[in-house]
Motif scaffolding. Structure first.
Motif, mmCIF file in Angstrom:
data_model
loop_
_atom_site.group_PDB
_atom_site.id
_atom_site.type_symbol
_atom_site.label_atom_id
_atom_site.label_comp_id
_atom_site.label_asym_id
_atom_site.label_seq_id
_atom_site.Cartn_x
_atom_site.Cartn_y
_atom_site.Cartn_z
ATOM 1 N N LEU A 1 35.225 46.781 61.715
ATOM 2 C CA LEU A 1 34.905 48.090 62.281
ATOM 3 C C LEU A 1 36.171 48.880 62.574
ATOM 4 C CD1 LEU A 1 31.987 47.232 64.719
ATOM 5 C CD2 LEU A 1 31.864 48.706 62.704
ATOM 6 N N LEU A 2 37.142 48.184 63.168
ATOM 7 C CA LEU A 2 38.392 48.877 63.472
ATOM 8 C C LEU A 2 39.070 49.363 62.199
ATOM 9 C CD1 LEU A 2 40.492 49.248 66.036
ATOM 10 C CD2 LEU A 2 41.832 47.743 64.580
ATOM 11 N N LEU A 3 39.133 48.473 61.230
ATOM 12 C CA LEU A 3 39.834 48.818 60.003
ATOM 13 C C LEU A 3 39.109 49.908 59.230
ATOM 14 C CD1 LEU A 3 41.018 45.283 58.904
ATOM 15 C CD2 LEU A 3 42.450 47.172 59.676
ATOM 16 N N GLY B 1 31.423 56.041 58.852
ATOM 17 C CA GLY B 1 31.462 56.566 57.492
ATOM 18 C C GLY B 1 32.871 56.734 56.945
ATOM 19 N N ALA B 2 33.846 56.413 57.772
ATOM 20 C CA ALA B 2 35.223 56.670 57.362
ATOM 21 C C ALA B 2 35.579 55.960 56.066
ATOM 22 C CB ALA B 2 36.189 56.238 58.458
ATOM 23 N N LEU B 3 35.132 54.725 55.949
ATOM 24 C CA LEU B 3 35.494 53.945 54.768
ATOM 25 C C LEU B 3 34.962 54.615 53.515
ATOM 26 C CD1 LEU B 3 36.963 51.363 54.039
ATOM 27 C CD2 LEU B 3 34.815 50.144 54.168
ATOM 28 N N ALA B 4 33.692 55.001 53.570
ATOM 29 C CA ALA B 4 33.084 55.655 52.413
ATOM 30 C C ALA B 4 33.782 56.980 52.120
ATOM 31 C CB ALA B 4 31.605 55.892 52.669
ATOM 32 N N GLN B 5 34.033 57.729 53.197
ATOM 33 C CA GLN B 5 34.677 59.035 53.043
ATOM 34 C C GLN B 5 36.046 58.905 52.425
ATOM 35 O OE1 GLN B 5 37.208 60.373 55.941
ATOM 36 N NE2 GLN B 5 37.877 61.343 54.061
ATOM 37 N N GLN B 6 36.793 57.932 52.952
ATOM 38 C CA GLN B 6 38.180 57.852 52.536
ATOM 39 C C GLN B 6 38.384 57.128 51.221
ATOM 40 O OE1 GLN B 6 40.460 56.584 55.884
ATOM 41 N NE2 GLN B 6 40.516 58.657 56.669
ATOM 42 N N SER B 7 37.289 56.537 50.702
ATOM 43 C CA SER B 7 37.438 55.918 49.401
ATOM 44 C C SER B 7 37.768 56.981 48.361
ATOM 45 C CB SER B 7 36.166 55.159 49.016
ATOM 46 O OG SER B 7 35.095 56.071 48.871
ATOM 47 N N ALA B 8 37.501 58.245 48.697
ATOM 48 C CA ALA B 8 37.847 59.340 47.786
ATOM 49 C C ALA B 8 39.355 59.564 47.738
ATOM 50 C CB ALA B 8 37.141 60.621 48.208
ATOM 51 N N GLY C 1 41.540 56.474 64.974
ATOM 52 C CA GLY C 1 41.025 55.580 63.928
ATOM 53 C C GLY C 1 42.006 55.376 62.792
ATOM 54 N N VAL C 2 43.263 55.143 63.153
ATOM 55 C CA VAL C 2 44.317 54.958 62.155
ATOM 56 C C VAL C 2 44.049 53.725 61.284
ATOM 57 C CG1 VAL C 2 46.804 54.562 61.861
ATOM 58 C CG2 VAL C 2 45.994 56.149 63.599
ATOM 59 N N GLY C 3 43.281 52.781 61.835
ATOM 60 C CA GLY C 3 42.928 51.584 61.061
ATOM 61 C C GLY C 3 42.270 51.898 59.731
ATOM 62 N N SER C 4 41.611 53.049 59.688
ATOM 63 C CA SER C 4 40.922 53.422 58.445
ATOM 64 C C SER C 4 41.895 53.760 57.315
ATOM 65 C CB SER C 4 39.990 54.609 58.698
ATOM 66 O OG SER C 4 40.727 55.771 59.029
ATOM 67 N N LEU C 5 43.181 53.877 57.650
ATOM 68 C CA LEU C 5 44.192 54.150 56.625
ATOM 69 C C LEU C 5 44.762 52.857 56.028
ATOM 70 C CD1 LEU C 5 46.031 57.068 58.442
ATOM 71 C CD2 LEU C 5 44.375 57.234 56.572
ATOM 72 N N PHE C 6 44.258 51.721 56.523
ATOM 73 C CA PHE C 6 44.743 50.414 56.052
ATOM 74 C C PHE C 6 43.651 49.663 55.292
ATOM 75 C CE2 PHE C 6 47.566 51.559 59.507
ATOM 76 C CZ PHE C 6 48.804 51.078 59.133
ATOM 77 N N VAL C 7 42.889 50.373 54.513
ATOM 78 C CA VAL C 7 41.781 49.743 53.780
ATOM 79 C C VAL C 7 42.307 48.918 52.610
ATOM 80 C CG1 VAL C 7 40.010 51.419 54.426
ATOM 81 C CG2 VAL C 7 41.493 51.880 52.452
ATOM 82 N N PRO C 8 41.484 48.001 52.116
ATOM 83 C CA PRO C 8 41.873 47.229 50.931
ATOM 84 C C PRO C 8 42.307 48.147 49.782
ATOM 85 C CG PRO C 8 39.865 46.327 51.878
ATOM 86 C CD PRO C 8 40.165 47.593 52.637
#
Lengths: 162, 162
Positions: free
Chosen positions: B18-20, B25-32, B83-90
């Motif tokens: 969740l943190l990452l 929706g951040a993960l889906a959004q940022q996959s772009a 939510g800076v963790g969302s910038l460290f996605v796989p």
């Protein structure tokens, strides 16, 4: 009390100076930082504004995620309130931070216009944070549009094209 | 209700995920966004944190300027909450934003430790904003020290040396 034109002008220049120096000890403090560091910092600020703007855009034009928009809008407002003008002190008209500055020389010669544009951005950024906390998605979308216009207005006048 | 060890583990992994992914929706959004953009954004976030940290440091070890410290602490807290963790996605384990990522590979293999360190940073950042708004200079200096320790702790574990 009636203000003369020259007094109004003096007040504007003072206001500009305050904004650009971030109202206080910032100028003295940051004189320790090299121009390259100041330019890198301001380039970073705009990237972070861009990141948060992208998150809001994805939400208001996709699936609305209030928490995501709230944290993004709060980050934008906090940066708008943070005194970014202090990163545009004399000596930073040209130079390389992460890359060559994209700030046009005109920026440094038009403090009154800069104050006006910065004031518009700050006002709409804080209003967006307020609307996200209290308003519905449509209101947020409309306010995000108003904020984006203030970004564009400044880029049009003062940002070099890529 | 007694939680088994494996359930605790599952909860930790979920929390980390969740943190990452910035909880939503951040993960889906940022996959772009491309990995290079995500890395540039997170490098920018750390620069902006560094700028605001430098301003607070100059104030608490020089002439104290409450307004300057307040706006800096608020910016740090807003970024801590953003939510800076969302910038460290796989997919962002390596790559070049402004420069090659300085995040060590171990970061991506230790979500529980990341969650712990990020939680410490967030807590102390929000506490600093609170102390600046209500406390005296000595309290701010002490709390700034506690915040700085959480930065160092994460750098020690997960940031490549320059």
């Amino acid at each position: 009390m009636k203000h003369s034109l020259s007094m109004k002008h003096s007040l504007s220049v003072l206001l500009a100076a305050l904004l650009l120096s971030s109202a206080g000890g910032a100028l003295a403090q940051q004189s320790a930082a090299k121009p390259e560091q100041l330019i890198k910092w301001r380039q970073s600020v705009y990237q972070v504004l861009g990141w948060n703007s992208a998150r809001i855009k994805a939400s208001v034009y996709g699936q609305y995620n209030r928490e995501e928009v709230l944290r993004s809008a709060n980050a934008i407002a906090a940066l708008a309130n943070s005194g970014v003008g202090s990163l545009f002190v004399p000596g930073t008209e040209s130079g390389k931070g992460w890359k060559e500055t994209a700030t046009r020389p005109e920026f440094f010669r038009n403090p009154q216009r800069v104050v006006e544009l910065a004031g518009n951005f700050n006002r709409e950024a804080n209003e967006l944070a307020r609307v996200v906390a209290t308003g519905d998605e449509a209101a947020v979308k409309a306010q995000f549009g108003r904020l984006s216009q203030t970004c564009k207005a400044c880029h049009d006048d003062f940002k070099l094209k890529d």
